[in-house]
Design an enzyme around this catalytic site. Sequence first.
Site, PDB file in Angstrom:
ATOM      1  N   LYS A 153       0.852  -1.183   0.000  1.00 50.70           N
ATOM      2  CA  LYS A 153       0.000   0.000   0.000  1.00 50.70           C
ATOM      3  C   LYS A 153       0.889   1.235   0.000  1.00 50.70           C
ATOM      4  O   LYS A 153       1.885   1.294   0.721  1.00 50.70           O
ATOM      5  CB  LYS A 153      -0.909  -0.013   1.229  1.00 50.70           C
ATOM      6  N   SER A 205      -9.644   2.124   2.938  1.00 51.17           N
ATOM      7  CA  SER A 205      -8.770   2.843   2.031  1.00 51.17           C
ATOM      8  C   SER A 205      -7.763   1.968   1.296  1.00 51.17           C
ATOM      9  O   SER A 205      -7.079   2.436   0.379  1.00 51.17           O
ATOM     10  CB  SER A 205      -8.014   3.910   2.816  1.00 51.17           C
ATOM     11  N   SER A 223     -10.024  -0.179   7.233  1.00 51.09           N
ATOM     12  CA  SER A 223      -9.452  -0.070   5.887  1.00 51.09           C
ATOM     13  C   SER A 223      -8.709  -1.294   5.383  1.00 51.09           C
ATOM     14  O   SER A 223      -8.261  -1.315   4.238  1.00 51.09           O
ATOM     15  CB  SER A 223      -8.529   1.148   5.811  1.00 51.09           C
TER      16      SER A 223
END
Length: 495
Positions: free
Chosen positions: A75, A150, A174
């Site tokens: 990420k 997210s 998330s």
Amino acid sequence: MTASTLKTLSAQLAAKEVSAVELARHYLARIEARADLNAFIHVDPEATLAQAQAADARLAAGDAGPLAGIPIAHKDVFVTRGWRATAGSKMLDSYVSPFDATVVERLAAAGMVTLGKTNMDEFAMGSSNENSHFGPVKNPWDVARVPGGSSGGSAAAVAADLAPAATGTDTGGSIRQPASFSGITGIKPTYGRVSRYGMIAFASSLDQGGPMARTAEDCALLLSAMAGFDARDSTSLEPGRGGDAEDFGRLLGRPLEGADAARPLAGLRIGLPQEYFGAGLADDVRTAVRAALAELETLGATLVDISLPKTELSIPTYYVIAPAEASSNLSRFDGVRYGHRAAAYRDLADMYRKTRAEGFGWEVKRRILVGTYVLSHGYYDAYYLQAQKIRRIIAQDFQNAFGQCDVIMGPVAPTVAWKLGEKTDDPLQMYLADIFTLSTSLAGLPGMSVPAGFGANGLPVGLQIIGNYFEEARMLQIAHAFQQATDWHTRRPAA
């Protein structure tokens, strides 16, 4: 190689059926072929192949563990030396990190090969991955829908076989929510288990990194490499207090104490919060979760009705505390030291204003404004301190519940993935999508999402497993037993 687990890839590498370079090339080709998903912000094939060559050398020398040579996507909230680290924001569009985050460093030390940096909601603020400066990520199960956020890029990458595993972060859901929406497994460990050093901060008392992969077994393998004390992170749990190195897969495949192979979960008490099964839960999600719970009963578990009475207060509590911390953390992005700087300005104050106006997206600006407001003189006591008090009450609710059960289960989200653009004009509806995950984060408890079937339009549904502090190994044991009895985690979207 498609849809391979980490265990399978590790065995193939050890048997020399495939090389790390071949694996890297395969997944790089997959990333290019599915560029329409917009799952990645940045790839560097030359750097990836160099890492793969080094992994092959380690494998040839016999100096390699079970993760050596296996590709992973990170990420883009984790800084990676020599790679861009944008946090999904224009503010950091051109930032290249001079160092590795601890998570990246530890997985690299285990021999894993970085495929690229995945797309995400800007500064991890969002539930749909539509808030990225680099455009929305699309759900591999239906490209007209969101993958969750997210960590949407990481979830989409694993679901679409662009990577066998990925890192994510979870501040209010998330990891768990995109794992649910995308049909993969993901775990948020106990707060402080995984170092935040080198993880671009959103809300420091809530942010926690974790793995996203196909199976509980894969997540256990990754978490074992990621977790542990780090002196560079002031919130890292110390040895003897949850920060010790741990094999999170040590219980996999073993029945619970007193159980047997036929009913491996005999004696397990699963708490079902009545607040998680109310009117706001969509019927298709309810049906899938109830079917998953019935399967767990077949494996020997007992279902116990419990209450988490302050669940409805988790949203207002979170949206006071998280923006307050974000307004402080994001004050460092001012155009002076690094990141975006406005091209034209009159003076220093004007440069600050224009840089931040240009560099931040609307959702980030909204949360900075809210956070600044609740911390301002005259409102601090009324909002921020009250939110902290409710946070402690929410944590106590969980401890009261664990007096009646061993783990807590329920849906991850009230609905399956919604259509792109469906909720972007209504922030409150977007925030409500996290109603079942926020309280776990506020309490600092571990939580995970496990594929549990499909709802409307053939979209994935996740089962949420919440454990008490430091009980990740038992959660993974339970999830693994469920996955041995079901095949939801093996289902894949059309190529």
